[in-house]
Design a protein around this motif. Structure first.
Motif, PDB file in Angstrom:
ATOM      1  N   LYS A 156      -9.787  83.082   2.349  1.00  0.00           N
ATOM      2  CA  LYS A 156      -9.179  82.071   1.184  1.00  0.00           C
ATOM      3  C   LYS A 156      -8.657  80.956   1.852  1.00  0.00           C
ATOM      4  O   LYS A 156      -8.337  79.883   1.502  1.00  0.00           O
ATOM      5  CB  LYS A 156      -8.308  82.679   0.215  1.00  0.00           C
ATOM      6  CG  LYS A 156      -8.988  83.774  -0.678  1.00  0.00           C
ATOM      7  CD  LYS A 156      -7.964  84.337  -1.548  1.00  0.00           C
ATOM      8  CE  LYS A 156      -6.892  83.582  -2.381  1.00  0.00           C
ATOM      9  NZ  LYS A 156      -6.025  84.216  -3.131  1.00  0.00           N
ATOM     10  N   TYR A 157      -8.334  81.200   3.309  1.00  0.00           N
ATOM     11  CA  TYR A 157      -7.562  80.187   4.042  1.00  0.00           C
ATOM     12  C   TYR A 157      -8.608  79.680   5.106  1.00  0.00           C
ATOM     13  O   TYR A 157      -9.213  80.168   5.624  1.00  0.00           O
ATOM     14  CB  TYR A 157      -6.469  80.884   4.759  1.00  0.00           C
ATOM     15  CG  TYR A 157      -5.469  81.536   3.640  1.00  0.00           C
ATOM     16  CD1 TYR A 157      -4.331  81.015   3.238  1.00  0.00           C
ATOM     17  CD2 TYR A 157      -5.672  83.184   3.490  1.00  0.00           C
ATOM     18  CE1 TYR A 157      -3.764  81.606   2.388  1.00  0.00           C
ATOM     19  CE2 TYR A 157      -4.877  83.534   2.634  1.00  0.00           C
ATOM     20  CZ  TYR A 157      -3.753  82.866   2.175  1.00  0.00           C
ATOM     21  OH  TYR A 157      -3.034  83.606   1.203  1.00  0.00           O
TER      22      TYR A 157
ATOM     23  N   ARG B 231      -1.884  88.777   4.702  1.00  0.00           N
ATOM     24  CA  ARG B 231      -3.145  88.628   4.490  1.00  0.00           C
ATOM     25  C   ARG B 231      -4.391  88.589   5.384  1.00  0.00           C
ATOM     26  O   ARG B 231      -5.455  88.718   5.209  1.00  0.00           O
ATOM     27  CB  ARG B 231      -3.097  87.065   3.544  1.00  0.00           C
ATOM     28  CG  ARG B 231      -2.203  87.427   2.274  1.00  0.00           C
ATOM     29  CD  ARG B 231      -2.866  88.098   1.122  1.00  0.00           C
ATOM     30  NE  ARG B 231      -2.370  88.135  -0.079  1.00  0.00           N
ATOM     31  CZ  ARG B 231      -1.390  88.849  -0.623  1.00  0.00           C
ATOM     32  NH1 ARG B 231      -1.003  89.917   0.378  1.00  0.00           N
ATOM     33  NH2 ARG B 231      -0.868  88.790  -1.899  1.00  0.00           N
TER      34      ARG B 231
ATOM     35  N   ALA C 226      -5.597  76.690   9.439  1.00  0.00           N
ATOM     36  CA  ALA C 226      -4.458  76.863   8.638  1.00  0.00           C
ATOM     37  C   ALA C 226      -3.882  78.250   8.724  1.00  0.00           C
ATOM     38  O   ALA C 226      -4.364  79.168   9.118  1.00  0.00           O
ATOM     39  CB  ALA C 226      -4.653  76.819   6.938  1.00  0.00           C
TER      40      ALA C 226
ATOM     41  N   ALA D 218      -8.246  86.623   4.149  1.00  0.00           N
ATOM     42  CA  ALA D 218      -8.241  85.588   5.007  1.00  0.00           C
ATOM     43  C   ALA D 218      -9.184  84.478   4.651  1.00  0.00           C
ATOM     44  O   ALA D 218      -9.116  83.504   5.035  1.00  0.00           O
ATOM     45  CB  ALA D 218      -8.249  86.062   6.439  1.00  0.00           C
TER      46      ALA D 218
ATOM     47  N   ILE E 268      -2.490  81.810   8.106  1.00  0.00           N
ATOM     48  CA  ILE E 268      -2.773  82.631   7.337  1.00  0.00           C
ATOM     49  C   ILE E 268      -1.465  83.517   7.160  1.00  0.00           C
ATOM     50  O   ILE E 268      -1.016  84.331   8.184  1.00  0.00           O
ATOM     51  CB  ILE E 268      -3.920  83.710   7.616  1.00  0.00           C
ATOM     52  CG1 ILE E 268      -5.166  82.687   7.815  1.00  0.00           C
ATOM     53  CG2 ILE E 268      -4.136  84.669   6.739  1.00  0.00           C
ATOM     54  CD1 ILE E 268      -6.388  83.179   8.396  1.00  0.00           C
TER      55      ILE E 268
END
Length: 392
Positions: free
Chosen positions: A352-353, A363, A357, A350, A359
């Protein structure tokens, strides 16, 4: 698939290419030179005409780099290997060596994100198409292949969801249709898997991971037969110039000497931690190919001699706050990208987001762990303490 090592591992790691070092040195010297000179016009001419076989300019060949490449080729049961500046350089050069405008590739969906970027963005500019497949069933590859397919790109297992591809089946299919196969073998390393023995054409690695093993060097490797490797050297490596520094090569050689000691410890720690987590009430499931509950366990045993230290699990929750609490509660597992060094790491998917936003559900609670070579009891205690702090 032949899983027997062709040459004793310690012979490759400790001695291959080192029997007659200059000045009777025990450790290989670092040839930190940019150019090489020649005693005659004729020898200079010959080197210019065939840089693949001569020392001319370290942008091409260098004795320290070549010694490292000799060891890497032997480890992968390949004719030759090329050391390059990074793992991304290795994948890019291998891919570019197989494709031209108008060609098509079949690519494993969960491969390294920068490889996905290379196909989605960079190669698309040149009219090169690709089809993603899950990769677990040979029928997917058969269905995805087109008349203009020239490459099948594999990563087995993938390094977030750990899906395997049936390597021998894919290799046989590709060879019957004149398609080149490339695999990222970074997770298993040549200690646990040799895809060339299954018929795969080119093997690549991020040497920053287990081959380097100490989180102190960046590098990449491409290994294959003489014809493929000569073509890559002349048509991709020399023009694009992702040159490894001699000191970089020397560090990789130094770190390789403990590969046979490090990998069993990573494997033992990962398997025991995966088993412990699988039975914990706050864990939904664990993704590790050498875990008997893994849905491709039999294929993993067939293709590999063991597993490395990287695996994932889903925390049993639907709240991002629980994931953050778990990750922030860890004291021994470092929060960092990459993996394959001596140290234990945690990577929540998570992260990476952006928190604002959406998810993807698969993930949100996925957490990747790298089991280092610390004592198992310390790693287990750190994970159990962090799980106690999770509300889930």
């Amino acid at each position: 698939m032949n899983t027997d090592l062709k040459t004793p591992l310690t012979e490759i790691l400790l001695h291959q290419g080192e029997r007659d070092l200059p000045f009777h040195a025990v450790s290989p010297p670092i040839f930190q030179t940019s150019i090489f000179c020649f005693p005659s016009y004729e020898e200079f001419r010959d080197a210019l005409a065939d840089e693949d076989s001569h020392y001319l300019y370290t942008r091409g060949n260098n004795p320290t780099v070549n010694l490292c490449e000799e060891k890497l080729a032997a480890l992968e049961h390949a004719d030759r290997a090329k050391l390059v500046a990074s793992g991304v350089a290795a994948s890019s050069l291998a891919i570019l060596s197989t494709l031209k405008s108008g060609d098509h590739a079949v690519v494993v969906r969960d491969c390294y994100t920068w490889v996905q970027y290379f196909f989605n963005t960079y190669l698309a500019k040149f009219g090169i198409e690709h089809t993603y497949v899950d990769g677990t069933d040979i029928a997917e590859f058969e269905e995805a292949i087109r008349d203009n397919t020239r490459l099948i790109y594999l990563e087995s297992p993938t390094t977030l969801t750990f899906k395997l591809q049936p390597l021998k089946q894919v290799a046989d299919l590709a060879r019957s249709k004149g398609i080149t196969t490339v695999i990222d073998n970074t997770w298993a390393t040549p200690y646990f898997q040799n895809p060339i023995d299954a018929g795969i054409d080119l093997v690549i690695h991020s040497a920053s991971k287990y081959i380097g093993g100490n989180s102190d060097v960046i590098g990449g490797v491409i290994a294959g037969d003489d014809a493929h490797m000569k073509a890559i050297f002349e048509h991709q490596f020399l023009p694009l110039g992702p040159v490894p520094d001699p000191f970089q090569a020397w560090l990789i050689m130094r770190n390789l000497r403990t590969l046979h000691l490090r990998m069993p410890q990573h494997y033992q720690n990962a398997l025991k931690l995966a088993t412990m987590l699988e039975n914990h009430p706050k864990v939904e499931d664990v993704l590790y190919p050498l875990l008997p509950s893994f849905n491709q366990y039999e294929l993993a045993k067939e293709q590999m001699r063991g597993g490395s230290g990287l695996f994932s699990f889903h925390l049993k929750t639907d709240r991002l706050e629980d994931v953050k609490q778990f990750v922030n509660s860890l004291t021994l597992f470092k929060r960092a990208v990459s993996w394959g060094g001596y140290e234990s790491l945690v990577f929540p998917a998570a992260v990476k987001y952006a928190d604002t936003a959406p998810i993807p559900p698969d993930r949100l609670t996925l957490i990747r762990l790298h089991a280092g070579i610390e004592e198992f009891d310390l790693l287990q205690a750190d994970l159990l303490r962090a799980l106690e702090n999770v509300r889930a």
